[in-house]
Design an enzyme around this catalytic site. Structure first.
Site, mmCIF file in Angstrom:
data_model
loop_
_atom_site.group_PDB
_atom_site.id
_atom_site.type_symbol
_atom_site.label_atom_id
_atom_site.label_comp_id
_atom_site.label_asym_id
_atom_site.label_seq_id
_atom_site.Cartn_x
_atom_site.Cartn_y
_atom_site.Cartn_z
ATOM 1 N N ASP A 77 0.899 -1.240 -0.057
ATOM 2 C CA ASP A 77 0.050 0.096 -0.150
ATOM 3 C C ASP A 77 0.887 1.149 0.127
ATOM 4 O O ASP A 77 0.427 2.351 -0.351
ATOM 5 C CB ASP A 77 -0.903 0.190 1.075
ATOM 6 C CG ASP A 77 -0.358 0.202 2.442
ATOM 7 O OD1 ASP A 77 0.285 -0.506 2.823
ATOM 8 O OD2 ASP A 77 -0.379 1.262 3.173
ATOM 9 N N ASP A 80 5.735 0.229 3.267
ATOM 10 C CA ASP A 80 5.838 -0.943 3.951
ATOM 11 C C ASP A 80 5.450 -2.295 2.986
ATOM 12 O O ASP A 80 5.632 -2.038 2.032
ATOM 13 C CB ASP A 80 5.050 -1.036 5.365
ATOM 14 C CG ASP A 80 3.369 -0.900 5.000
ATOM 15 O OD1 ASP A 80 3.085 -0.958 3.592
ATOM 16 O OD2 ASP A 80 2.635 -0.723 5.569
ATOM 17 N N GLU A 471 5.684 9.687 3.172
ATOM 18 C CA GLU A 471 5.189 8.463 2.723
ATOM 19 C C GLU A 471 4.547 8.336 1.518
ATOM 20 O O GLU A 471 3.183 9.084 1.612
ATOM 21 C CB GLU A 471 4.699 7.500 3.907
ATOM 22 C CG GLU A 471 4.674 6.054 3.443
ATOM 23 C CD GLU A 471 4.353 5.144 4.584
ATOM 24 O OE1 GLU A 471 4.455 3.985 4.336
ATOM 25 O OE2 GLU A 471 3.729 5.688 5.782
#
Length: 494
Positions: A77, A80, A471
């Site tokens: 996603d 990670d 991120e």
């Protein structure tokens, strides 16, 4: 010297940003190409020979073994190595919607790349619904995964499989999966009718699961520990049921889904008029999608959805008497909570889609003190898109690899650790910490990734540890594909 100029110099000297060319020219076609390429960097599974992001390798090849089933493939996603079904399905829906609305504006090679990106997700989603009365909603234990800074190719953390079996509920993930498969069936209809049929058939079945066993997937105790707090269903499952039904109606033209939208709107909260659209809350997108039925087909029994869509559009117009959306001083849509650019990309996209629907029927939006035209909606979308691509107080592109001035230290394991091609030796869970803590730029450029973005003050510090800002996620990029397709073909909207 202006504060923004001081900040600019600070970032050059202390964070390694190096703007080589300052230009007001935005290359939307280049950004479109890169926004799609990003998804290849997020791939899980066995990579094909035509993989274009060369620093990635195969990963997650045993996913599903705990259930003796193949759950390889799909996308990580974000930064990670977990495959969360809820945001992955939403990502897929938005990629497919991008192609449905604006695929005809894409260069043929980029349309092909977009379809490849969709299929990488839908092939995986089909695996998650392959067993009767069971839905696989996640692969990977996020708590263990997040305690490591490890390349996906080196993963030695638990690849726990999270499944929901009837009569336990998963209306949210099941409905979003139905939406993803239904929307994707439309994207593939003209190029692979057989695959489109498979997608639609599975969409119908998984929506039945969603509707028959109502409730949120994260209400199941064995799911909650893995899904929360990352992708809990915070806003309830009701919006997903309507969203899934709306996509099944659009893809199949089956009147039973029209009746579902008519009969369940009030009980499932369609009138709540929630001004949000994202992986957890579908209300604004749902209202725009269903409005097409009203505008194109005079389905006045669905008029309440269109009224809510109009209301949402008015909240985005700064001069409107009903303006409620917060903007940063630099003009970016801002909502607290992190990963803010997800709001800017989804809202930009539905602004363009609604403008398209209104244009076809020569309509405007009545915002009380003014009538808002499709052109004005497009201009609002363009401001957000241009901000993301560099027309902002920092002069920074928030898309990695676009322009000469973009984030160098994104919160992303694969990007920040040495590539398996350059460093084939195993890097263990905790051994990656030196790369996480390093102030050096990431060695692998994740081209096309859009980071979480700046704060409400328009400031971005390029800090790998500040995951809320640095991120990237798949669901930030997916709607941006459609927005960029539009502006690549229409750089000066009218």
């Amino acid at each position: 010297m202006r504060p923004s100029s001081l900040l600019f110099l600070y970032l050059i000297f202390f964070h390694g940003f190096s703007p080589l060319v300052e230009s007001s020219y935005l290359d939307y076609a280049d950004a479109l190409s890169k926004s799609i390429l990003f998804f290849e960097g997020q791939r899980s599974g066995f990579l094909p020979q035509d993989q274009r992001i060369g620093w990635r390798g195969n990963s997650g090849l045993s996913d599903g073994w705990m259930y003796n089933t193949d759950l390889t493939g799909g996308y990580y996603d974000a930064g990670d190595n977990v495959k969360f079904g809820f945001p992955m399905a939403f990502t897929t829906t938005m990629l497919a919607w991008s192609v449905i609305e604006f695929g005809d504006l894409m260069p043929p090679n980029e349309l092909r790349n977009a379809l490849v990106a969709i299929r990488w997700a839908t092939d995986y989603l089909l695996k998650t619904v392959s067993q009767p009365n069971r839905l696989f909603v996640q692969v990977g234990d996020p708590n263990i995964d997040h305690s490591c800074w490890e390349r996906p190719e080196d993963m030695d953390t638990a690849r726990s499989v999270y499944a929901v079996d009837a009569p336990n509920p998963a209306s949210d993930v099941a409905s979003e999966t139905a939406a993803a498969l239904a929307a994707s069936s439309m994207a593939f209809r003209s190029v692979d009718a057989g695959y489109a049929d498979t997608l639609l058939r599975n969409a119908v079945q998984v929506f039945q699961f969603a509707d028959n066993f109502r409730g949120a997937y994260s209400d199941n105790a064995h799911i909650r520990d893995g899904a929360c707090p990352f992708y809990c269903d915070f806003s309830g499952y009701q919006d997903e049921l309507l969203w899934g039904a709306a996509w099944l109606r659009r893809a199949s033209q089956d009147n039973s889904y029209l009746s579902y939208l008519e009969n369940n709107g009030k009980t499932l909260g369609a009138d709540d008029n929630i001004n949000e659209f994202g992986w957890d809350n579908k209300h604004a997108g749902l209202n725009v999608l269903v409005s097409k039925e009203v505008l194109d087909g005079n389905m006045y029994t669905l008029e309440s959805y269109k009224a809510s869509a109009d209301s949402f559009m008015c909240t985005l117009i700064p001069d409107s008497s009903s303006s409620h959306i917060e903007y940063t001083p630099g003009g970016l849509i801002y909502k607290p909570g992190g990963s803010n650019l997800q709001h800017a990309t989804t809202i930009s996209f539905i602004l363009l889609v609604y403008a398209k629907y209104l244009d076809r029927t020569s309509q405007t939006v009545n915002c009380g003190n003014e009538f808002v035209s499709p052109v004005l909606l497009r201009m609002q979308a363009k401001k957000q898109v241009d901000y993301i691509l560099g027309e902002n107080p920092m002069g920074l592109s928030y898309m990695v690899g676009y322009s000469n001035y973009f984030p160098q230290r994104i919160h992303h394991r694969g990007s920040s650790l040495p590539s398996v091609k350059d460093h084939p030796g195993f890097i263990a869970c905790k051994d990656g910490s030196i790369y996480f803590n390093s102030t050096n730029p990431n060695p692998n450029v994740l081209v096309g990734a859009i980071v979480g973005g700046p704060g409400e003050d328009d400031v971005y510090g390029d800090d790998r540890a500040d995951f809320r800002k640095s991120e990237p996620t798949t669901y930030i990029n997916a709607p941006f594909v459609g927005a960029l397709a539009y502006f690549a073909a229409n750089p000066n909207p009218s």
